[in-house]
Design a protein around this motif. Structure first.
Motif, PDB file in Angstrom:
ATOM      1  N   PRO A   7     -20.461  13.872  60.407  1.00 56.92           N
ATOM      2  CA  PRO A   7     -20.149  14.958  61.352  1.00 56.92           C
ATOM      3  C   PRO A   7     -19.572  16.176  60.630  1.00 56.92           C
ATOM      4  O   PRO A   7     -19.173  16.112  59.459  1.00 56.92           O
ATOM      5  CB  PRO A   7     -19.121  14.320  62.292  1.00 56.92           C
ATOM      6  N   ASN A   8     -19.539  17.290  61.342  1.00 52.78           N
ATOM      7  CA  ASN A   8     -19.058  18.539  60.748  1.00 52.78           C
ATOM      8  C   ASN A   8     -17.624  18.420  60.236  1.00 52.78           C
ATOM      9  O   ASN A   8     -17.276  18.989  59.199  1.00 52.78           O
ATOM     10  CB  ASN A   8     -19.147  19.667  61.774  1.00 52.78           C
ATOM     11  N   GLN A   9     -16.777  17.691  60.960  1.00 50.56           N
ATOM     12  CA  GLN A   9     -15.385  17.557  60.535  1.00 50.56           C
ATOM     13  C   GLN A   9     -15.283  16.874  59.180  1.00 50.56           C
ATOM     14  O   GLN A   9     -14.445  17.245  58.339  1.00 50.56           O
ATOM     15  CB  GLN A   9     -14.583  16.762  61.580  1.00 50.56           C
ATOM     16  N   VAL A  10     -16.131  15.870  58.947  1.00 46.60           N
ATOM     17  CA  VAL A  10     -16.103  15.157  57.669  1.00 46.60           C
ATOM     18  C   VAL A  10     -16.589  16.068  56.544  1.00 46.60           C
ATOM     19  O   VAL A  10     -15.985  16.106  55.451  1.00 46.60           O
ATOM     20  CB  VAL A  10     -16.961  13.880  57.745  1.00 46.60           C
ATOM     21  N   LEU A  11     -17.672  16.807  56.792  1.00 47.68           N
ATOM     22  CA  LEU A  11     -18.197  17.701  55.757  1.00 47.68           C
ATOM     23  C   LEU A  11     -17.193  18.799  55.408  1.00 47.68           C
ATOM     24  O   LEU A  11     -16.991  19.118  54.232  1.00 47.68           O
ATOM     25  CB  LEU A  11     -19.507  18.325  56.225  1.00 47.68           C
ATOM     26  N   ILE A  12     -16.564  19.371  56.424  1.00 38.62           N
ATOM     27  CA  ILE A  12     -15.588  20.438  56.163  1.00 38.62           C
ATOM     28  C   ILE A  12     -14.364  19.880  55.445  1.00 38.62           C
ATOM     29  O   ILE A  12     -13.840  20.498  54.502  1.00 38.62           O
ATOM     30  CB  ILE A  12     -15.187  21.122  57.485  1.00 38.62           C
ATOM     31  N   GLY A  13     -13.894  18.700  55.862  1.00 40.07           N
ATOM     32  CA  GLY A  13     -12.756  18.094  55.178  1.00 40.07           C
ATOM     33  C   GLY A  13     -13.065  17.766  53.732  1.00 40.07           C
ATOM     34  O   GLY A  13     -12.256  18.044  52.834  1.00 40.07           O
ATOM     35  N   LEU A  14     -14.242  17.198  53.486  1.00 38.47           N
ATOM     36  CA  LEU A  14     -14.639  16.898  52.111  1.00 38.47           C
ATOM     37  C   LEU A  14     -14.762  18.173  51.288  1.00 38.47           C
ATOM     38  O   LEU A  14     -14.326  18.217  50.124  1.00 38.47           O
ATOM     39  CB  LEU A  14     -15.968  16.141  52.120  1.00 38.47           C
ATOM     40  N   SER A  15     -15.320  19.217  51.886  1.00 40.36           N
ATOM     41  CA  SER A  15     -15.454  20.487  51.173  1.00 40.36           C
ATOM     42  C   SER A  15     -14.101  21.093  50.841  1.00 40.36           C
ATOM     43  O   SER A  15     -13.905  21.636  49.742  1.00 40.36           O
ATOM     44  CB  SER A  15     -16.278  21.473  52.014  1.00 40.36           C
ATOM     45  N   LEU A  16     -13.155  21.014  51.772  1.00 44.24           N
ATOM     46  CA  LEU A  16     -11.824  21.573  51.521  1.00 44.24           C
ATOM     47  C   LEU A  16     -11.113  20.847  50.388  1.00 44.24           C
ATOM     48  O   LEU A  16     -10.541  21.485  49.485  1.00 44.24           O
ATOM     49  CB  LEU A  16     -10.988  21.513  52.797  1.00 44.24           C
ATOM     50  N   PHE A  17     -11.140  19.518  50.402  1.00 41.53           N
ATOM     51  CA  PHE A  17     -10.428  18.778  49.363  1.00 41.53           C
ATOM     52  C   PHE A  17     -11.135  18.900  48.012  1.00 41.53           C
ATOM     53  O   PHE A  17     -10.470  18.906  46.966  1.00 41.53           O
ATOM     54  CB  PHE A  17     -10.285  17.310  49.768  1.00 41.53           C
ATOM     55  N   LEU A  18     -12.446  19.007  48.020  1.00 47.58           N
ATOM     56  CA  LEU A  18     -13.146  19.265  46.771  1.00 47.58           C
ATOM     57  C   LEU A  18     -12.844  20.675  46.265  1.00 47.58           C
ATOM     58  O   LEU A  18     -12.741  20.900  45.051  1.00 47.58           O
ATOM     59  CB  LEU A  18     -14.651  19.081  46.958  1.00 47.58           C
ATOM     60  N   THR A  19     -12.651  21.606  47.196  1.00 54.85           N
ATOM     61  CA  THR A  19     -12.234  22.962  46.814  1.00 54.85           C
ATOM     62  C   THR A  19     -10.845  22.938  46.195  1.00 54.85           C
ATOM     63  O   THR A  19     -10.575  23.626  45.200  1.00 54.85           O
ATOM     64  CB  THR A  19     -12.249  23.889  48.040  1.00 54.85           C
ATOM     65  N   PHE A  20      -9.921  22.146  46.767  1.00 55.55           N
ATOM     66  CA  PHE A  20      -8.595  22.007  46.175  1.00 55.55           C
ATOM     67  C   PHE A  20      -8.698  21.486  44.742  1.00 55.55           C
ATOM     68  O   PHE A  20      -7.986  21.944  43.840  1.00 55.55           O
ATOM     69  CB  PHE A  20      -7.737  21.045  47.007  1.00 55.55           C
ATOM     70  N   PHE A  21      -9.594  20.518  44.530  1.00 50.53           N
ATOM     71  CA  PHE A  21      -9.752  19.934  43.201  1.00 50.53           C
ATOM     72  C   PHE A  21     -10.290  20.967  42.210  1.00 50.53           C
ATOM     73  O   PHE A  21      -9.802  21.072  41.081  1.00 50.53           O
ATOM     74  CB  PHE A  21     -10.702  18.737  43.280  1.00 50.53           C
ATOM     75  N   VAL A  22     -11.303  21.717  42.631  1.00 59.58           N
ATOM     76  CA  VAL A  22     -11.930  22.692  41.731  1.00 59.58           C
ATOM     77  C   VAL A  22     -10.985  23.850  41.439  1.00 59.58           C
ATOM     78  O   VAL A  22     -10.891  24.321  40.296  1.00 59.58           O
ATOM     79  CB  VAL A  22     -13.251  23.206  42.348  1.00 59.58           C
ATOM     80  N   MET A  23     -10.260  24.314  42.469  1.00 58.24           N
ATOM     81  CA  MET A  23      -9.432  25.511  42.320  1.00 58.24           C
ATOM     82  C   MET A  23      -8.017  25.211  41.833  1.00 58.24           C
ATOM     83  O   MET A  23      -7.260  26.152  41.568  1.00 58.24           O
ATOM     84  CB  MET A  23      -9.350  26.242  43.663  1.00 58.24           C
ATOM     85  N   ALA A  24      -7.637  23.953  41.719  1.00 56.15           N
ATOM     86  CA  ALA A  24      -6.265  23.620  41.321  1.00 56.15           C
ATOM     87  C   ALA A  24      -5.867  24.231  39.981  1.00 56.15           C
ATOM     88  O   ALA A  24      -4.774  24.810  39.869  1.00 56.15           O
ATOM     89  CB  ALA A  24      -6.078  22.102  41.300  1.00 56.15           C
ATOM     90  N   PRO A  25      -6.695  24.128  38.906  1.00 54.65           N
ATOM     91  CA  PRO A  25      -6.273  24.772  37.645  1.00 54.65           C
ATOM     92  C   PRO A  25      -6.124  26.282  37.776  1.00 54.65           C
ATOM     93  O   PRO A  25      -5.202  26.869  37.194  1.00 54.65           O
ATOM     94  CB  PRO A  25      -7.412  24.403  36.680  1.00 54.65           C
ATOM     95  N   VAL A  26      -7.016  26.917  38.540  1.00 56.49           N
ATOM     96  CA  VAL A  26      -6.944  28.375  38.712  1.00 56.49           C
ATOM     97  C   VAL A  26      -5.668  28.762  39.439  1.00 56.49           C
ATOM     98  O   VAL A  26      -4.951  29.683  39.029  1.00 56.49           O
ATOM     99  CB  VAL A  26      -8.188  28.877  39.483  1.00 56.49           C
ATOM    100  N   MET A  27      -5.352  28.053  40.531  1.00 54.33           N
ATOM    101  CA  MET A  27      -4.191  28.408  41.312  1.00 54.33           C
ATOM    102  C   MET A  27      -2.886  28.050  40.605  1.00 54.33           C
ATOM    103  O   MET A  27      -1.873  28.723  40.799  1.00 54.33           O
ATOM    104  CB  MET A  27      -4.254  27.729  42.683  1.00 54.33           C
ATOM    105  N   SER A  28      -2.895  26.998  39.791  1.00 52.78           N
ATOM    106  CA  SER A  28      -1.703  26.683  39.006  1.00 52.78           C
ATOM    107  C   SER A  28      -1.410  27.798  38.008  1.00 52.78           C
ATOM    108  O   SER A  28      -0.256  28.226  37.845  1.00 52.78           O
ATOM    109  CB  SER A  28      -1.896  25.354  38.272  1.00 52.78           C
TER     110      SER A  28
END
Length: 260
Positions: A101-122
């Motif tokens: 469902p859309n909620q699962v895809l958006i949640g997965l995308s958000l947490f994968l975004t956190f993973f990818v952007m974590a070094p940049v934001m740190s």
């Protein structure tokens, strides 16, 4: 890491929005004046019958209105766009309608975004917001330093053709990509991300299209034209995706596509 990421991301964006209010408050504190409604700074806006004064309350209202743009800024200046588009194309290629469902895809995308952007934001937090909270930097300098790692990330993911297109449309005179204004860099980055997402989505779609063609040809040769090929091919596509460990392969490819 996730707490620092969210704090840094929100704070860096808010710093730019809060610059006028912080400056006014600092000037009032230096002069020893309280920002009451009677002593609040006024903004004069010229109208048809003269100028109309507006108090600091209008600035706060404008700030709260600008906060509605914060989710769009966060999503459009990160890896979220590419990830959610590829996952949506995958779901369509599988032919599973609303699964996941859309909620699962958006949640997965958000947490994968956190993973990818974590070094940049740190890096952004340590360069800008951290020293500002420690009293080592002024607001303007902290904002510029905090935005530098984010701009570097967007420049690394932006194609030269898209960047040149928006630079020419803006008529800015720049000699290097690092000199491009953020207002020009963001649309160029989004356009480049859309192109990259559809390229990855095309490669994801091809194996499932082949399965649909094979199943449709077999059903046609057997004279079973009333049976939907999509219905028959669905379990085979799911089985193929599970056997090749598709989720790990796709998510690993998406994370690796950002050159971390």
């Amino acid at each position: 890491m996730s707490t620092r990421f969210v704090t840094g991301l929100v704070s860096i964006v808010l710093l730019g929005l809060l610059l006028p209010a912080i400056s006014l408050a600092a000037d009032a504190a230096t002069a020893g004046v309280a920002l009451t409604p009677s002593t609040a700074p006024l903004i004069s806006i010229a109208g048809a019958e003269g100028s109309q004064p507006y108090s600091l309350t209008i600035q706060v209202l404008a700030l709260m209105t600008a906060l509605t743009l914060l989710p769009a800024l966060v999503l459009m200046m990160s890896s979220f766009t590419r990830i959610i588009i590829v996952l949506s194309i995958l779901r369509q290629a599988l032919g599973t309608a609303q699964t996941p469902p859309n909620q699962v895809l958006i949640g997965l995308s958000l947490f994968l975004t956190f993973f990818v952007m974590a070094p940049v934001m740190s890096t952004s937090f340590e360069a800008g917001l951290g020293p500002y909270l420690d009293g080592e930097l002024e607001v303007e300098e902290a904002f510029d330093r905090g935005m530098a790692p984010i701009r570097t990330f967007m420049l690394d993911q932006t194609r030269e053709s898209e960047l040149e297109l928006f630079v020419s449309l803006s008529a800015d005179d720049v000699s290097a990509p690092e000199e491009v204004a953020t207002s020009v860099l963001v649309p160029a980055f989004i356009t480049s991300e859309l192109k990259t997402a559809f390229q990855i989505g095309f490669l994801v779609f091809i194996p499932f299209v082949i399965i649909d063609l094979v199943v449709a040809s077999i059903l046609m040769s057997m004279g079973m034209m009333m049976l939907s090929p999509m219905l028959v091919s669905l379990p085979f596509k799911i089985m193929l995706f599970v056997l090749i460990d598709g989720w790990s392969l796709l998510i690993g490819t998406l994370a690796g596509s950002f050159y971390l």
